[in-house]
Design a protein around this motif. Structure first.
Motif, PDB file in Angstrom:
ATOM      1  N   VAL A 338       3.582  10.572   1.597  1.00 29.65           N
ATOM      2  CA  VAL A 338       2.828   9.367   1.239  1.00 29.65           C
ATOM      3  C   VAL A 338       3.767   8.369   0.580  1.00 29.65           C
ATOM      4  CG1 VAL A 338       0.906   8.423  -0.082  1.00 29.65           C
ATOM      5  CG2 VAL A 338       0.708  10.700   0.948  1.00 29.65           C
ATOM      6  N   VAL A 339       3.838   7.177   1.136  1.00 26.70           N
ATOM      7  CA  VAL A 339       4.683   6.104   0.588  1.00 26.70           C
ATOM      8  C   VAL A 339       3.776   4.979   0.120  1.00 26.70           C
ATOM      9  CG1 VAL A 339       6.523   4.451   1.058  1.00 26.70           C
ATOM     10  CG2 VAL A 339       6.561   6.715   2.152  1.00 26.70           C
ATOM     11  N   ARG A 340       3.859   4.670  -1.168  1.00 24.91           N
ATOM     12  CA  ARG A 340       3.085   3.563  -1.734  1.00 24.91           C
ATOM     13  C   ARG A 340       4.005   2.364  -1.943  1.00 24.91           C
ATOM     14  NH1 ARG A 340       1.231   8.262  -4.218  1.00 24.91           N
ATOM     15  NH2 ARG A 340      -1.044   8.511  -4.480  1.00 24.91           N
ATOM     16  N   GLU A 341       3.624   1.237  -1.402  1.00 23.68           N
ATOM     17  CA  GLU A 341       4.382  -0.004  -1.578  1.00 23.68           C
ATOM     18  C   GLU A 341       3.404  -1.085  -2.028  1.00 23.68           C
ATOM     19  OE1 GLU A 341       6.296  -0.705   2.149  1.00 23.68           O
ATOM     20  OE2 GLU A 341       7.840   0.819   1.817  1.00 23.68           O
ATOM     21  N   TYR A 342       3.160  -1.142  -3.333  1.00 23.73           N
ATOM     22  CA  TYR A 342       2.197  -2.080  -3.894  1.00 23.73           C
ATOM     23  C   TYR A 342       2.920  -3.320  -4.401  1.00 23.73           C
ATOM     24  CZ  TYR A 342      -0.898   2.031  -3.958  1.00 23.73           C
ATOM     25  OH  TYR A 342      -1.651   3.131  -3.613  1.00 23.73           O
ATOM     26  N   VAL A 379       1.080   3.129   2.551  1.00 24.86           N
ATOM     27  CA  VAL A 379       0.005   2.284   2.032  1.00 24.86           C
ATOM     28  C   VAL A 379       0.648   1.116   1.293  1.00 24.86           C
ATOM     29  CG1 VAL A 379      -2.069   2.191   0.605  1.00 24.86           C
ATOM     30  CG2 VAL A 379      -1.454   4.320   1.759  1.00 24.86           C
ATOM     31  N   THR A 380       0.368  -0.098   1.770  1.00 20.36           N
ATOM     32  CA  THR A 380       1.005  -1.270   1.165  1.00 20.36           C
ATOM     33  C   THR A 380      -0.043  -2.309   0.791  1.00 20.36           C
ATOM     34  OG1 THR A 380       1.313  -2.466   3.256  1.00 20.36           O
ATOM     35  CG2 THR A 380       3.024  -0.905   2.642  1.00 20.36           C
ATOM     36  N   GLU A 391      -2.404  -2.674   4.037  1.00 14.98           N
ATOM     37  CA  GLU A 391      -2.017  -2.055   5.299  1.00 14.98           C
ATOM     38  C   GLU A 391      -1.926  -0.548   5.124  1.00 14.98           C
ATOM     39  OE1 GLU A 391       1.580  -3.732   6.757  1.00 14.98           O
ATOM     40  OE2 GLU A 391       0.669  -5.668   7.304  1.00 14.98           O
ATOM     41  N   ILE A 392      -2.540   0.179   6.039  1.00 14.86           N
ATOM     42  CA  ILE A 392      -2.460   1.638   6.066  1.00 14.86           C
ATOM     43  C   ILE A 392      -1.867   2.020   7.412  1.00 14.86           C
ATOM     44  CG2 ILE A 392      -3.767   3.792   6.054  1.00 14.86           C
ATOM     45  CD1 ILE A 392      -5.764   2.431   4.186  1.00 14.86           C
ATOM     46  N   SER A 393      -0.666   2.569   7.387  1.00 14.03           N
ATOM     47  CA  SER A 393       0.029   2.869   8.639  1.00 14.03           C
ATOM     48  C   SER A 393       0.372   4.350   8.702  1.00 14.03           C
ATOM     49  CB  SER A 393       1.305   2.028   8.771  1.00 14.03           C
ATOM     50  OG  SER A 393       2.243   2.377   7.767  1.00 14.03           O
ATOM     51  N   ASP A 394       0.502   4.851   9.924  1.00 14.13           N
ATOM     52  CA  ASP A 394       0.852   6.253  10.131  1.00 14.13           C
ATOM     53  C   ASP A 394       1.852   6.368  11.260  1.00 14.13           C
ATOM     54  OD1 ASP A 394      -0.515   6.983  12.826  1.00 14.13           O
ATOM     55  OD2 ASP A 394      -2.137   6.016  11.717  1.00 14.13           O
ATOM     56  N   THR A 395       2.475   7.520  11.349  1.00 15.24           N
ATOM     57  CA  THR A 395       3.472   7.775  12.386  1.00 15.24           C
ATOM     58  C   THR A 395       2.903   8.690  13.467  1.00 15.24           C
ATOM     59  OG1 THR A 395       4.349   9.595  11.049  1.00 15.24           O
ATOM     60  CG2 THR A 395       5.418   7.451  10.827  1.00 15.24           C
TER      61      THR A 395
END
Length: 463
Positions: A338-342, A379-380, A391-395
């Protein structure tokens, strides 16, 4: 009320003037006054209400407060009258005046009679459709709600179980260590240790600083073995219980040698056992503190997620809802990075926090499914003009253009029965677009899918 007042309403375009006159004769003109209720949620839907002009808010009681779920502001829109088709039909919301105007109030019995006379086949179809849809929808929603609740409850129970079990183990061990601590003090008293000796030993104990870096198991085992060997040579009988906590705290043979110089030979064992017990007690108390802190954080996350004790419309930081949702779904994120970019400059917004949490749940759950519970979830948040963009992105495998084009359609799903959260993307679309005046879109390709939610900083739709 006159026939001309109803002639322009699209709902009555196929009726003749005589039929409109009959409908007016059966009904009553009711004035709309702002703030005054026309009908109430949960009561029998004995009347059919057709808007002629003005506006009516449809209000539902959610939690501890009233929430506007829709607004009738277009002439010809209607509400109620369900007892024309179902004797148990009730109003789904309270009709409250929003703007002065008029409605035509027609008794449900009269509506049923007119429909049976004018459109007998259509009336029959409506009655059957209403009963079937009501039954199917009720059972399906109940089942989906129970499955979703059970999944979330099981997940959060699993998350709470780990720190709770750790705290329980630590408390049991703490009881043993406290008994050992008291026993060692009693032995020191039996040996008539001098106050100066005990004070010197306590000063040496205070020199031992907590180890901030976890020791390598092999290194720790070597230290324990070296200390146990030294203690045995000094005639200490309980070396196997004293050595491990001393080694874990970073104590070496030099420190033990200095302690032996302070204590008499007969008091060395009880003295070192006392030091080891104090170190063990401190470590166990730290574990209890950390475990209960984690439990408290989980409970706070559940409270934030459910919004049970808060107003529906709030001035919120969207990252709070995103974080609490990630906690609630932690059981599904075991193999996911999980990568958070707020964004640091993202402002707070006016929103229905509980409803947005349901949107985040659906989007994150979909992303995890797409990655088959292994990949990177990003999650950004950022500010663009007057909107906050999430934005919620997945691979994962991505969506085909055909699937992406239909993703927000009602009843459309690519999941098998029993999978998912029970909250379709069409409902997420309604929450974002209709309830908040925002926008939601999908950008998908192989190896990356981004769901972009745009929310206005100040308020959305009135409903």
């Amino acid at each position: 009320m006159r026939v001309d007042d109803l002639r322009s309403l699209s709902i009555f375009e196929s009726l003749t003037d005589d039929q409109l006159a009959e409908l007016i004769k059966d009904g009553t003109e009711i004035r709309i006054e702002p703030g005054i209720d026309l009908f109430h949620e949960g009561e029998h839907a004995d009347f059919w209400w057709v808007l002629v002009d003005g506006a009516i808010d449809l209000v539902r009681h959610v939690g501890r407060e009233d929430t506007v779920v829709a607004r009738m502001d277009m002439p010809g829109r209607w509400a109620g009258g369900f007892r024309a088709w179902d004797e148990h039909g009730t109003y789904l919301a309270t009709g409250r005046g929003a703007r002065a105007g008029r409605v035509l109030q027609v008794p449900a019995e009269a509506l049923r009679d007119r429909a049976n006379t004018w459109f007998p086949f259509g009336a029959h179809l409506i009655a059957g459709l209403y009963r079937t849809a009501r039954s199917v929808e009720s059972i399906a929603r109940q089942r989906m709600s129970l499955v979703t609740l059970g999944t979330l409850a099981a997940g959060i129970a699993h998350e709470i179980n780990n720190p709770a079990s750790a705290a329980s183990r630590a408390v049991n061990a703490l009881e043993t260590e406290c008994q050992m601590l008291l026993s060692s003090v009693g032995q020191l008293a039996d040996q008539q240790i001098a106050p100066e000796q005990f004070a010197a030993l306590d000063r040496m104990r205070s020199e031992i600083k907590p180890v901030t870096v976890e020791l390598d198991p092999l290194v720790r085992a070597d230290r324990e073995q070296a200390l146990a060997f030294w203690l045995n040579r000094q005639g200490v009988t309980r070396a196997w219980t004293i050595a491990p906590p001393l080694a874990a705290a970073g104590v070496d043979r030099d420190w033990c040698t200095r302690a032996a110089a302070v204590l008499d030979e007969s008091a060395l064992g009880p003295g070192l056992e006392w030091v080891a017990s104090t170190l063990s007690v401190a470590t166990l108390l730290s574990e209890v503190k950390e475990s209960t802190r984690r439990i408290s954080e989980l409970v706070a996350a559940v409270r934030s997620y459910t919004q049970m004790d808060r107003a529906s419309m709030q001035h919120i930081d969207v990252t709070d809802g995103l974080d609490s949702t990630l906690v609630m779904l932690a059981h599904r994120l075991r193999g996911v990075t999980v990568v958070r970019e707020y964004g640091a400059d993202v402002p707070m917004i006016d929103a229905y926090a509980g409803e947005l949490n349901q949107v985040w749940t659906n989007l994150i759950d979909n992303a995890v499914d797409a990655m088959e519970e292994a990949g990177t979830l990003r999650v950004t948040t950022q500010i663009e003009a007057d909107d906050v963009v999430i934005e919620i992105s997945d691979t994962g495998v991505g969506m085909s253009p055909e699937v992406a084009a239909r993703a927000f359609e009602a009843f459309y799903t690519t999941k098998d029965v029993g999978q998912g959260t029970g909250l379709g993307l069409d409902i997420a679309h309604r929450i974002v677009v209709d309830r908040h005046g925002g926008a939601i879109m999908i950008d998908s390709r192989t190896g990356q899918t981004i769901v972009r939610v745009r929310l206005p900083v100040r308020g959305g739709s009135p409903g």
